[in-house]
Scaffold this motif. Structure first.
Motif, PDB file in Angstrom:
ATOM      1  N   VAL A  57       2.507 -26.832   7.504  1.00  0.00           N
ATOM      2  CA  VAL A  57       2.473 -26.299   6.187  1.00  0.00           C
ATOM      3  C   VAL A  57       0.989 -25.623   5.973  1.00  0.00           C
ATOM      4  N   ARG A  58       1.077 -24.565   5.047  1.00  0.00           N
ATOM      5  CA  ARG A  58      -0.192 -23.791   4.927  1.00  0.00           C
ATOM      6  C   ARG A  58      -0.633 -24.352   3.631  1.00  0.00           C
ATOM      7  N   TYR A  59      -1.822 -24.938   3.427  1.00  0.00           N
ATOM      8  CA  TYR A  59      -2.608 -25.421   2.393  1.00  0.00           C
ATOM      9  C   TYR A  59      -3.244 -24.190   1.443  1.00  0.00           C
ATOM     10  N   ASP A  60      -3.039 -24.299   0.239  1.00  0.00           N
ATOM     11  CA  ASP A  60      -3.816 -23.483  -0.752  1.00  0.00           C
ATOM     12  C   ASP A  60      -4.780 -24.632  -1.282  1.00  0.00           C
ATOM     13  N   ILE A  61      -5.997 -23.983  -1.798  1.00  0.00           N
ATOM     14  CA  ILE A  61      -6.878 -24.986  -2.517  1.00  0.00           C
ATOM     15  C   ILE A  61      -6.452 -25.701  -3.705  1.00  0.00           C
ATOM     16  N   GLU A  62      -5.384 -24.820  -4.454  1.00  0.00           N
ATOM     17  CA  GLU A  62      -4.888 -25.541  -5.590  1.00  0.00           C
ATOM     18  C   GLU A  62      -3.969 -27.009  -5.091  1.00  0.00           C
ATOM     19  N   VAL A  63      -3.159 -26.652  -4.078  1.00  0.00           N
ATOM     20  CA  VAL A  63      -2.439 -27.696  -3.528  1.00  0.00           C
ATOM     21  C   VAL A  63      -3.201 -28.870  -2.952  1.00  0.00           C
ATOM     22  N   ILE A  64      -4.364 -28.630  -2.451  1.00  0.00           N
ATOM     23  CA  ILE A  64      -5.208 -29.588  -2.137  1.00  0.00           C
ATOM     24  C   ILE A  64      -5.942 -30.321  -3.019  1.00  0.00           C
ATOM     25  N   LYS A  65      -6.254 -29.679  -4.224  1.00  0.00           N
ATOM     26  CA  LYS A  65      -6.778 -30.255  -5.406  1.00  0.00           C
ATOM     27  C   LYS A  65      -5.830 -31.308  -6.122  1.00  0.00           C
ATOM     28  N   GLU A  66      -4.618 -30.756  -6.208  1.00  0.00           N
ATOM     29  CA  GLU A  66      -3.492 -31.863  -6.635  1.00  0.00           C
ATOM     30  C   GLU A  66      -3.052 -32.840  -5.953  1.00  0.00           C
ATOM     31  N   GLU A  67      -3.141 -32.601  -4.599  1.00  0.00           N
ATOM     32  CA  GLU A  67      -2.834 -33.629  -3.736  1.00  0.00           C
ATOM     33  C   GLU A  67      -3.981 -34.892  -3.752  1.00  0.00           C
ATOM     34  N   LEU A 101      -5.104 -44.728  -3.920  1.00  0.00           N
ATOM     35  CA  LEU A 101      -5.116 -44.863  -2.636  1.00  0.00           C
ATOM     36  C   LEU A 101      -6.468 -44.286  -1.906  1.00  0.00           C
ATOM     37  N   VAL A 102      -7.092 -43.554  -2.940  1.00  0.00           N
ATOM     38  CA  VAL A 102      -8.423 -43.112  -2.475  1.00  0.00           C
ATOM     39  C   VAL A 102      -9.350 -43.338  -3.893  1.00  0.00           C
ATOM     40  N   ASN A 103     -10.640 -43.172  -3.808  1.00  0.00           N
ATOM     41  CA  ASN A 103     -11.568 -43.256  -4.628  1.00  0.00           C
ATOM     42  C   ASN A 103     -12.331 -41.923  -4.697  1.00  0.00           C
ATOM     43  N   ARG A 104     -12.597 -41.714  -6.068  1.00  0.00           N
ATOM     44  CA  ARG A 104     -13.391 -40.362  -6.340  1.00  0.00           C
ATOM     45  C   ARG A 104     -14.551 -40.101  -5.674  1.00  0.00           C
ATOM     46  N   GLN A 105     -15.375 -41.214  -5.259  1.00  0.00           N
ATOM     47  CA  GLN A 105     -16.548 -41.044  -4.323  1.00  0.00           C
ATOM     48  C   GLN A 105     -16.409 -41.100  -3.128  1.00  0.00           C
ATOM     49  N   ARG A 163      -5.992 -35.343  -6.690  1.00  0.00           N
ATOM     50  CA  ARG A 163      -5.571 -35.943  -7.811  1.00  0.00           C
ATOM     51  C   ARG A 163      -4.636 -36.908  -7.745  1.00  0.00           C
ATOM     52  N   GLN A 164      -3.578 -36.752  -7.150  1.00  0.00           N
ATOM     53  CA  GLN A 164      -2.408 -37.814  -7.038  1.00  0.00           C
ATOM     54  C   GLN A 164      -2.774 -38.918  -6.290  1.00  0.00           C
ATOM     55  N   LEU A 165      -3.494 -38.620  -5.098  1.00  0.00           N
ATOM     56  CA  LEU A 165      -3.854 -39.820  -4.283  1.00  0.00           C
ATOM     57  C   LEU A 165      -4.944 -40.790  -5.211  1.00  0.00           C
ATOM     58  N   VAL A 166      -5.691 -39.992  -6.152  1.00  0.00           N
ATOM     59  CA  VAL A 166      -6.645 -40.911  -6.805  1.00  0.00           C
ATOM     60  C   VAL A 166      -5.896 -41.712  -8.015  1.00  0.00           C
ATOM     61  N   GLN A 167      -4.880 -40.944  -8.588  1.00  0.00           N
ATOM     62  CA  GLN A 167      -3.983 -41.640  -9.642  1.00  0.00           C
ATOM     63  C   GLN A 167      -3.560 -42.788  -9.172  1.00  0.00           C
ATOM     64  N   LYS A 168      -2.805 -42.650  -7.887  1.00  0.00           N
ATOM     65  CA  LYS A 168      -1.933 -44.030  -7.187  1.00  0.00           C
ATOM     66  C   LYS A 168      -3.159 -44.940  -6.550  1.00  0.00           C
ATOM     67  N   ASP A 215     -10.293 -31.060 -10.946  1.00  0.00           N
ATOM     68  CA  ASP A 215     -10.901 -30.350 -12.088  1.00  0.00           C
ATOM     69  C   ASP A 215     -11.238 -31.281 -13.173  1.00  0.00           C
ATOM     70  N   HIS A 216     -11.346 -30.675 -14.290  1.00  0.00           N
ATOM     71  CA  HIS A 216     -11.364 -31.673 -15.446  1.00  0.00           C
ATOM     72  C   HIS A 216     -10.366 -32.671 -15.730  1.00  0.00           C
ATOM     73  N   GLU A 217     -10.901 -34.103 -15.798  1.00  0.00           N
ATOM     74  CA  GLU A 217      -9.786 -35.116 -15.912  1.00  0.00           C
ATOM     75  C   GLU A 217      -9.831 -35.276 -17.352  1.00  0.00           C
ATOM     76  N   TYR A 218      -8.846 -35.803 -17.809  1.00  0.00           N
ATOM     77  CA  TYR A 218      -8.574 -36.115 -19.342  1.00  0.00           C
ATOM     78  C   TYR A 218      -8.227 -37.674 -19.453  1.00  0.00           C
TER      79      TYR A 218
END
Length: 73
Positions: A5-15, A24-28, A17-22, A66-69
């Protein structure tokens, strides 16, 4: 057929974000932590895209977000 798979930076950011929301990973945590969730054969493309966009593997995941709401409780 094994296609990488070719990764675009926006795809990486979304991935990220989803892992943080779930939870599975911590922002820090360092961006390298995401390697646990990316197939090994795709990681090289992931890493190249990060480098192209001036991210280091030691940078924090929060740098990708990006900006989190936040909703009021």
């Amino acid at each position: 057929m094994d296609i990488a798979v070719r990764y675009d930076i926006e795809v990486i950011k979304e991935e990220a974000r989803q892992l943080v929301q779930k939870g599975l990973v911590n922002r820090q945590q360092p961006i390298f932590t995401l390697s646990k969730y990316i197939p090994d054969h795709d990681w090289v493309y992931f890493e190249l895209e990060l480098e192209k966009n001036e991210f280091l593997l030691r940078d924090r995941i929060i740098d990708l977000l990006d900006h989190e709401y936040w909703e009021d409780d």
